[in-house]
Motif scaffolding. Sequence first.
Motif, PDB file in Angstrom:
ATOM      1  N   UNK A   1     -24.368   7.886   8.181  1.00  0.00           N
ATOM      2  CA  UNK A   1     -24.452   7.237   6.864  1.00  0.00           C
ATOM      3  C   UNK A   1     -24.917   8.203   5.780  1.00  0.00           C
ATOM      4  N   UNK A   2     -24.407   8.006   4.590  1.00  0.00           N
ATOM      5  CA  UNK A   2     -24.844   8.757   3.411  1.00  0.00           C
ATOM      6  C   UNK A   2     -25.984   7.992   2.752  1.00  0.00           C
ATOM      7  N   UNK A   3     -27.100   8.664   2.515  1.00  0.00           N
ATOM      8  CA  UNK A   3     -28.256   8.022   1.896  1.00  0.00           C
ATOM      9  C   UNK A   3     -28.627   8.725   0.590  1.00  0.00           C
ATOM     10  N   UNK A   4     -29.523   8.091  -0.135  1.00  0.00           N
ATOM     11  CA  UNK A   4     -29.995   8.672  -1.393  1.00  0.00           C
ATOM     12  C   UNK A   4     -30.688  10.008  -1.152  1.00  0.00           C
ATOM     13  N   UNK A   5     -31.290  10.185   0.005  1.00  0.00           N
ATOM     14  CA  UNK A   5     -31.977  11.442   0.313  1.00  0.00           C
ATOM     15  C   UNK A   5     -30.988  12.593   0.452  1.00  0.00           C
ATOM     16  N   UNK A   6     -29.760  12.298   0.902  1.00  0.00           N
ATOM     17  CA  UNK A   6     -28.728  13.328   0.993  1.00  0.00           C
ATOM     18  C   UNK A   6     -28.312  13.803  -0.397  1.00  0.00           C
ATOM     19  N   UNK A   7     -28.273  12.884  -1.348  1.00  0.00           N
ATOM     20  CA  UNK A   7     -27.923  13.262  -2.722  1.00  0.00           C
ATOM     21  C   UNK A   7     -29.069  14.049  -3.350  1.00  0.00           C
ATOM     22  N   UNK A   8     -30.292  13.609  -3.109  1.00  0.00           N
ATOM     23  CA  UNK A   8     -31.456  14.356  -3.626  1.00  0.00           C
ATOM     24  C   UNK A   8     -31.445  15.785  -3.089  1.00  0.00           C
ATOM     25  N   UNK A   9     -31.185  15.947  -1.796  1.00  0.00           N
ATOM     26  CA  UNK A   9     -31.135  17.276  -1.216  1.00  0.00           C
ATOM     27  C   UNK A   9     -30.007  18.095  -1.850  1.00  0.00           C
ATOM     28  N   UNK A  10     -28.859  17.454  -2.076  1.00  0.00           N
ATOM     29  CA  UNK A  10     -27.741  18.156  -2.691  1.00  0.00           C
ATOM     30  C   UNK A  10     -28.064  18.672  -4.078  1.00  0.00           C
TER      31      UNK A  10
END
Length: 569
Positions: A127-136
Amino acid sequence: MRTSPALLATAALLAAAAAACSSGGSSSSSSGSSAFDPKTCQGGTLYVLNQSDATAHHLDPARIYTSGGGAVTSLIFRTLTTRHRVPGQAGDEVAPDLATDTGTASDGAKTWTYHLKDGLKFEDGTPITSKDIKWGVERAFAPELPGGIPYLRDWLAGGADYKGPYKGKELDSIQTPDDKTIIFKLRKPEGDFPYVTTATQFAPVPKAKDDGTGYEKHPISSGPYKVQSHEQDKSLVLVRNPYWSRTVDDQRLACPDRLEGTYGLNSAVINQRLTSSAGKDANAITTDTDLSPAELARISSDPNLKKRAVKGEFGETDYIAFNPKVKPFDDPRVREAISYAIGRQSVVNAAGGSSLAKPATTFLPDQAAFGYQPYDYFPAGANGNAAKAKELLAQAGHPNGLTVTLAHRNADYNHDGPAVATAVQASLKQSGITVNLKPYDDAGYGDVIQKPSSEPGMYLTTWGADWPTGGPFLAPIFDGRQILKDGGNFNASQLDDPKVNAEFDAINKITDPVQARPRWGALDAAIGKQALTVPLIHPIYIRLTGKNVKNAYLDQWRGSYDPAMVSVK
């Protein structure tokens, strides 16, 4: 709250794509679109023939400089928002992508909140989470990953000194209270923030799969395709991401099963291959090559080719820049004289004729999204106003004329090369202005003109907006707080006017782009009175597709085909 009118259900997007068979705004579609059916467009291989690497040389989302969802990179990386994928002026709007809407603004547009859609997954099924976007976003600050958009460091609170997450430090201005919510705290109001979140820096990157500079060798896809192979500046092969579907992505049709890109080709070779449409080239497009005047002449006499020629516009102005720190350009009468002396018809001709360029008297492009407000303070007509130019020169103490130097690139790639320079030289001669041309090597030209200490007094350059509003078009050129002394400076006139700077701040608080437009137009008109630039032309793009390509149109955000929307046999 700012939500885009481009909020689309899947069915609505598919209907809009089918409607692309007719002209929309300044775009027109290619042949075969009348038979296009988005419900049955699946299959085949799409070929991309380009002069340069369509991934902007890198496959790391932190290092890609693009907004709106770059033509090819948008097939791999989904972002919080994206552009509305339809022809015409509606294509200038922001649409939700990973997010449920285009963002909720609070604290006077200094805080932006996004919520993620359900069912989002990476290519490996996680799953894609908000934490993946923050890391990006955070990894885009790492000095070892240069090349992305400059706005993050300037806009995000604490961004100026942040060095990325690899040493365990987070950027506190990005908050993820849960897996579906991400909040951005800005250091100043930015009504255009939803446009910035279309950039690949806002694509999710799984921390567990990130190995820094090596990530681009195996980037994890969040879009309809994943990378099979990529040889920088040579080739790219994309295949389907099995965890993507239109049910979780209403912004991409992703009709072909496969994409193969070939880069490093000559422009004439590209257009010849598209014209012939032999074999695989029948299923080909280009995202960076326009038709030349000679090729246009051939197409105009061939009805079958004419059906495959697609016309569109991108927000771009090609212009003469002045550095008032260098004499005689410190005298506004000299700048005004040159503005009066320019014969824009000769510049249009040098750029390929009226099919490929139109004369410009405003800095903002003549498109509604930018807030275009017509003005012409130094009317020169098609061939220049020599009498008025000579009058101003005499007032400035040059009754016998003037000799100046015009710097330019030694290649004609961006309308800042020898062809336009020679046209300007001939045009100004009629007003008693002798122009000595000074060419610079293509690779080093940017370094020379973007550093105040080496910036020439008068030179050719071009500016295109990162997204279609007045802010990214005017601010880098005229906001005094964006003057960079050590390089990367675009404010050629080094204008630092408190009233102009204050107006930038005031407009940036407006979160509705339609309401902001008249303010951008008025600001452009006010600055234009100072003759800090001489707008020359706004380019027009005309490109060809292979004979089997359907639903092809040039979007006005980037002036390019969108591989996410075309189909092939």
